[in-house]
Enzyme design. Structure first.
Site, PDB file in Angstrom:
ATOM      1  N   GLY A  46       0.834  -1.200   0.000  1.00  0.00           N
ATOM      2  CA  GLY A  46       0.000   0.000   0.000  1.00  0.00           C
ATOM      3  C   GLY A  46       0.865   1.244   0.000  1.00  0.00           C
ATOM      4  N   GLN A  51       2.898   9.988   1.447  1.00  0.00           N
ATOM      5  CA  GLN A  51       4.234   9.387   1.579  1.00  0.00           C
ATOM      6  C   GLN A  51       5.178   9.788   0.456  1.00  0.00           C
ATOM      7  OE1 GLN A  51       2.366   5.295   2.196  1.00  0.00           O
ATOM      8  NE2 GLN A  51       4.320   5.080   3.254  1.00  0.00           N
ATOM      9  N   CYS A  91       5.683  -0.283   7.244  1.00  0.00           N
ATOM     10  CA  CYS A  91       5.349   0.909   6.468  1.00  0.00           C
ATOM     11  C   CYS A  91       6.570   1.310   5.648  1.00  0.00           C
ATOM     12  CB  CYS A  91       4.968   2.040   7.417  1.00  0.00           C
ATOM     13  SG  CYS A  91       4.572   3.577   6.575  1.00  0.00           S
ATOM     14  N   LEU A  92       6.346   1.664   4.385  1.00  0.00           N
ATOM     15  CA  LEU A  92       7.473   2.058   3.534  1.00  0.00           C
ATOM     16  C   LEU A  92       8.152   3.330   4.051  1.00  0.00           C
ATOM     17  CD1 LEU A  92       5.935   1.369   0.003  1.00  0.00           C
ATOM     18  CD2 LEU A  92       7.590  -0.028   1.257  1.00  0.00           C
ATOM     19  N   HIS A 133      -4.631   1.712   7.362  1.00  0.00           N
ATOM     20  CA  HIS A 133      -3.259   2.232   7.536  1.00  0.00           C
ATOM     21  C   HIS A 133      -2.997   3.398   6.568  1.00  0.00           C
ATOM     22  CE1 HIS A 133       1.277   1.349   7.910  1.00  0.00           C
ATOM     23  NE2 HIS A 133       1.196   2.190   6.901  1.00  0.00           N
ATOM     24  N   GLU A 134      -3.420   3.229   5.311  1.00  0.00           N
ATOM     25  CA  GLU A 134      -3.162   4.275   4.308  1.00  0.00           C
ATOM     26  C   GLU A 134      -4.038   5.503   4.544  1.00  0.00           C
ATOM     27  OE1 GLU A 134      -0.551   3.744   2.814  1.00  0.00           O
ATOM     28  OE2 GLU A 134      -0.431   1.577   3.032  1.00  0.00           O
ATOM     29  N   HIS A 137      -2.380   7.711   6.906  1.00  0.00           N
ATOM     30  CA  HIS A 137      -1.358   8.563   6.265  1.00  0.00           C
ATOM     31  C   HIS A 137      -1.980   9.851   5.731  1.00  0.00           C
ATOM     32  CE1 HIS A 137       2.355   6.293   6.300  1.00  0.00           C
ATOM     33  NE2 HIS A 137       1.780   5.217   5.789  1.00  0.00           N
TER      34      HIS A 137
HETATM   35 NI    NI Z   1       2.549   3.273   5.717  1.00  0.00          NI
END
Ligand code: NI
Length: 167
Positions: A46, A51, A91-92, A133-134, A137
């Site tokens: 995701g 991000q 998470c990236l 989660h996204e 963000h």
């Molecule tokens: Ni993330």
């Protein structure tokens, strides 16, 4: 298409509250295509526009891990949430950190696709967790915010140290 640079915790730009998309045109389709390319290259399941320093309410997912389930949610809203579930998340923007987070087990989401078509979908399992989660963000929140203060400050110190060493 282009691979975009992913911001890393504790970059303050990750705290930006993203703005809704109001005009669906070529630029939005290009952002979505770049976000998919960036997510697959990472690789991740995701990615939220926040991000990659684009403060728009856009997120992409593919929880299939073989590239067969690309999904795009624009201006997503959770209109129903049921149950609770604990899952290990990463998470990236917080590389190499995996911690258990509690979220709703299933969610009903309203959103638009990259062409501006509205849709509604019920999600559970990994995809439900991923979309929650996204969406966090897009509200300037990270999964580490949902951990204990002690764990969060330990992670923050680790990343600040890594950044100092990189300078
Ligand atoms: Ni993330």
């Amino acid at each position: 298409m282009a691979i975009l640079q992913i911001l890393h915790f504790p970059d303050p730009r990750l705290r930006t509250i993203a703005k809704p998309v109001s005009v669906f045109g070529d630029d939005i389709q290009r952002i979505v295509a770049d976000m998919f390319e960036t997510m697959y290259a990472a690789p991740g399941v995701g990615l939220a526009a926040t991000q990659v320093n684009i403060p728009k309410r856009i997120l992409v997912t593919d929880t299939s891990r073989d590239g067969s389930d690309p999904r795009c949610f624009i201006n997503p809203q959770i209109i129903e949430a049921r149950g609770t579930e604990q899952m290990e998340e990463g998470c990236l923007s917080v590389p190499d950190v995996f911690e258990t987070v509690e979220r709703a087990e299933s969610v009903k989401v309203q959103a638009f696709d990259q062409y501006g078509m509205p849709f509604e979908v019920e999600l559970d399992g990994l995809l439900a967790v991923c979309v929650q989660h996204e969406i966090d963000h897009l509200d300037g929140k990270l999964f580490v915010d949902r951990l204990s203060p002690l764990k969060r400050s330990r992670i923050r110190r680790k990343f600040e140290k890594a950044q100092k060493q990189a300078l």
